[in-house]
Write a protein that holds these residues in place. Structure first.
Motif, PDB file in Angstrom:
ATOM      1  N   PRO A 174       0.832  -1.199   0.000  1.00 47.70           N
ATOM      2  CA  PRO A 174       0.000   0.000   0.000  1.00 47.70           C
ATOM      3  C   PRO A 174       0.874   1.260   0.000  1.00 47.70           C
ATOM      4  CG  PRO A 174      -0.805  -1.581   1.620  1.00 47.70           C
ATOM      5  CD  PRO A 174       0.498  -2.117   1.103  1.00 47.70           C
ATOM      6  N   SER A 175       0.502   2.265  -0.804  1.00 44.95           N
ATOM      7  CA  SER A 175       1.347   3.452  -1.013  1.00 44.95           C
ATOM      8  C   SER A 175       1.818   4.084   0.293  1.00 44.95           C
ATOM      9  CB  SER A 175       0.595   4.497  -1.829  1.00 44.95           C
ATOM     10  OG  SER A 175       0.193   3.943  -3.044  1.00 44.95           O
ATOM     11  N   LYS A 176       0.919   4.153   1.284  1.00 47.15           N
ATOM     12  CA  LYS A 176       1.298   4.889   2.499  1.00 47.15           C
ATOM     13  C   LYS A 176       2.347   4.140   3.328  1.00 47.15           C
ATOM     14  CE  LYS A 176      -2.444   3.207   5.494  1.00 47.15           C
ATOM     15  NZ  LYS A 176      -2.735   2.036   4.651  1.00 47.15           N
TER      16      LYS A 176
ATOM     17  N   GLY B 263      -0.467   0.955  -5.119  1.00 49.03           N
ATOM     18  CA  GLY B 263      -1.632   1.843  -5.036  1.00 49.03           C
ATOM     19  C   GLY B 263      -2.177   1.913  -3.615  1.00 49.03           C
ATOM     20  N   ILE B 264      -3.307   2.624  -3.445  1.00 46.67           N
ATOM     21  CA  ILE B 264      -3.815   2.946  -2.107  1.00 46.67           C
ATOM     22  C   ILE B 264      -3.869   1.727  -1.181  1.00 46.67           C
ATOM     23  CG2 ILE B 264      -5.828   3.730  -0.798  1.00 46.67           C
ATOM     24  CD1 ILE B 264      -6.351   5.727  -3.005  1.00 46.67           C
ATOM     25  N   ASP B 265      -4.530   0.672  -1.600  1.00 46.77           N
ATOM     26  CA  ASP B 265      -4.573  -0.508  -0.734  1.00 46.77           C
ATOM     27  C   ASP B 265      -3.649  -1.609  -1.244  1.00 46.77           C
ATOM     28  OD1 ASP B 265      -5.928  -1.185  -2.953  1.00 46.77           O
ATOM     29  OD2 ASP B 265      -7.831  -1.641  -1.969  1.00 46.77           O
TER      30      ASP B 265
ATOM     31  N   ASP C 214      -4.111  -2.499  -6.726  1.00 43.99           N
ATOM     32  CA  ASP C 214      -4.407  -2.040  -8.091  1.00 43.99           C
ATOM     33  C   ASP C 214      -4.050  -3.086  -9.140  1.00 43.99           C
ATOM     34  OD1 ASP C 214      -5.054   0.228  -6.804  1.00 43.99           O
ATOM     35  OD2 ASP C 214      -3.648   1.553  -7.867  1.00 43.99           O
TER      36      ASP C 214
END
Ligand code: SAM
Lengths: 239, 367
Positions: free
Chosen positions: B274-276, B297-299, B302
């Motif tokens: 996940p990106s974060k 990607g976010i989670d 993607d």
């Protein structure tokens, strides 16, 4: 966070093996700071574990030789496999050169470990090889001396001058050959049966005492095992 | 695209030039002389340290001095890196040092003599002694991954060339090769067919399944990153698999248009973090490995979803797929997605744990 997966297969038979928990053998190549995780092999282990149990469970006696006749896959499935690595998410998150593998053979309690290689896959191979050698060295089966005739795998590791070794046995197998472990196991069974006497054992396999000593001294682990036995009986070590 | 190509061009000479714009098909990169007209860029994969010629010679005492210095630094790290970002500790660094010496020095019998003073002897090395100091400084001070320092990673029974810009293959991923060996040993049709490894990186999975599984057909390896394409082609060549494995540059299924609906098998270890979480990664990973190989990607899902959609289209009936994920949550989400959205084409989903007991892989079939 320790993931602990416990092996599903419970041995349903007694093991008449002369193997005590004190002689558990751990090979360690380095010390390492992380806790070990108890893991089993993730692939299809249930079915094959049952199959492995069947091959071993013929009536009431498990012959040590049978462990060595299993394929690597089958043998590994009788083991608990620990991967010594740190906790955490793993996969793409990690760069840690931690690829040590530790196998515990559940039927015998023998532990073999490898960490000297740079890939986990190769460490697994080394650990299995070591496990085979340790099973051969540590798991004894009783020999009926009155009706003794040396099994083929033992004849194969004897030098050609043995008087009980026919030419049909083929060339002598040395310590580097995978099949040496089986012969070594049979030889140790005999030496244990004659309580460590090399001259006695030599008679059963048609060799001179000197020739048998040389054979024993050709492999370090075999020599150590024989000398440990002799020491326990108050005999002088072979040199 | 966040590619840091500048760091890739290092001075080691290598006798090939890959014109990766000119070839979407890098099947035989080393023999290509007839080139198209598009402007060629040259990507020279680095030669891993252990394959370079031993043209440097150093006095044994100087080598020993370097060794003692390097060992001292490794020991002084203690658990500093462990505490800061779960990085390597002294014992791991010392082992890496031993491997660095194995790769750098021609005559390994030397290592048993490290305890002795032996002033006359000279040591033949594949790298100069000054550079050896620099390499170890980079390992410790910059936390440059050991595998980039020596230019290779041992993975299964392979030694794969890696360099900045290419993901270092992970031990977890080794298992996918076992899955493939398993499934093709039971299924002639899969064995004869065409397989694909999408996002091949160093080429690890493609070479693993192409070499070990007894697959009789072809394997196509793709990556969007030209550095990966060049390095994967180099590794394929090193294992003499260029007739079997074809490396193509492009995004996921795009380079596979010619075989839509015909793939026997599909494997992939796509970026899934996940990106974060990227900023909190251990320094060796977060600061040095390419983001394009990690960030999902976010989670983190993607590309995994995209791969499932592609599997439904590109696999032939009875075809097999295996994907690596970030763990249990992603495995579950992926299986739910396929059950709800792709069940008319995909089936027999299974989640398989890695060696650490983490649910890591999703495998399944096309109807
Ligand atoms: C986690 S790495 C896996 C590399 C290799 N398969 C392995 O297991 O070691 C993900 C790979 O996907 C590639 N990639 C990222 N985006 C891509 C895209 N759109 N199309 C194809 N490959 C892509 C990256 O360049 C990287 O090599």
């Amino acid at each position: 966070m320790a993931h602990k997966l416990i092996w599903k297969w419970k041995p349903t038979f007694m093991l008449p093996l002369t193997f005590n928990s004190q002689s558990k053998h751990v090979i360690r190549f380095h010390h390492h700071p992380f806790s070990s995780l108890k893991i089993h092999h993730p692939i299809n282990y249930t079915t094959t574990a049952a199959a492995a149990a069947n091959t071993s469970n013929n009536g009431d006696c498990v012959k040590a030789k049978e462990f060595l006749e299993l394929t690597d896959e089958e043998l590994v499935r009788q083991c608990e496999m620990d991967f010594l690595k740190s906790s955490g998410a793993g996969g793409q998150h990690r760069n840690k050169r931690e690829s040590a593998v530790r196998l515990k053979h559940l039927p015998t309690g023998i532990i073999a470990q490898a960490s000297e290689d740079r890939s986990q896959h190769m460490n697994r191979d080394s650990a299995v090889k070591r496990l085979r050698a340790l099973i051969a060295l540590k798991v004894r089966k009783t020999v009926d001396l009155d009706a003794y005739s040396p099994p083929r795998e033992l004849l194969q590791i004897l030098p050609p001058k043995s008087t009980v070794r026919g030419s049909e046995i083929g060339p002598q197998i040395g310590p580097k050959n995978q099949k040496f472990a089986l012969g070594m196991q049979a030889l140790l069974d005999l030496i244990f049966a004659v309580e460590g006497s090399i001259s006695e054992a030599a008679k059963y396999i048609g060799l001179s005492t000197g020739a048998l000593s040389r054979l024993i001294l050709s492999d370090d682990s075999l020599r150590k095992e024989v000398n440990d036995l002799r020491a326990s009986k108050g005999m002088k070590p072979l040199k | 695209m966040k590619l840091s190509l500048s760091s890739v061009y290092t001075p080691y000479s290598f006798p090939i030039i890959l014109k990766s714009y000119a070839f979407s098909n890098l099947c035989k990169p080393f023999c290509s002389s007839a080139l198209s007209s598009s402007p060629p860029i040259s990507l020279k994969p680095q030669v891993p340290l252990f394959l370079r010629p031993p043209i440097y010679s150093t006095k044994f005492c100087d080598f020993k001095k370097w060794h003692d210095w390097a060992k001292g630094i490794a020991s002084s790290i203690g658990s500093t890196f462990v505490n800061s970002d779960n990085g390597p500790d002294s014992s791991i660094l010392c082992r890496e040092l031993k491997w660095l010496m194995e790769d750098a020095v021609e005559d390994h019998s030397l290592f048993s003599k490290m305890g002795f003073e032996n002033y006359d002897e000279r040591v033949k090395m594949r790298v100069g002694i000054e550079e050896l100091y620099d390499l170890w400084k980079e390992r410790i001070e910059k936390r440059r991954p050991f595998q980039y320092v020596v230019g290779c990673e041992h993975w299964r029974d392979l030694v794969l060339s890696v360099q900045e810009g290419v993901l270092i293959p992970r031990p977890e991923t080794e298992l996918i090769v076992d899955f493939v060996c398993d499934v093709v040993s039971k299924n002639e049709d899969l064995k004869r067919g065409v397989w694909a490894d999408l996002g091949t990186g160093s080429g690890a999975l493609a070479i693993g399944i192409g070499g070990a599984s007894g697959i009789g057909g072809r394997v196509i390896a793709t990556d969007i990153n030209p550095v990966s394409v060049a390095v994967a082609a180099y590794n394929v060549q090193r294992y003499c698999l260029q007739d079997k494995i074809e490396v193509r540059e492009g995004s996921w299924f795009e380079p596979l248009k010619d075989i839509e609906g015909k793939l026997a098998g599909l494997v992939s270890n796509p970026p899934y973090i996940p990106s974060k979480e990227i900023s909190g990664l251990q320094a060796e990973v977060g600061r040095h490995e390419p983001r394009v190989a990690l960030d999902g990607g976010i989670d983190g899902m993607d590309y995994l979803f995209h791969l499932c959609d592609g599997a439904a289209l590109f696999l032939k009936p009875g075809g097999y797929f295996a994907f690596e994920t970030n763990g249990e949550q992603q495995c579950r989400a992926l299986v739910d997605y396929m059950k709800n959205k792709r069940s008319e084409s995909l089936c027999n989903f299974e989640i398989v744990a890695d060696f650490a007991g983490i649910q890591r892989f999703v495998i399944g079939f096309h109807h």
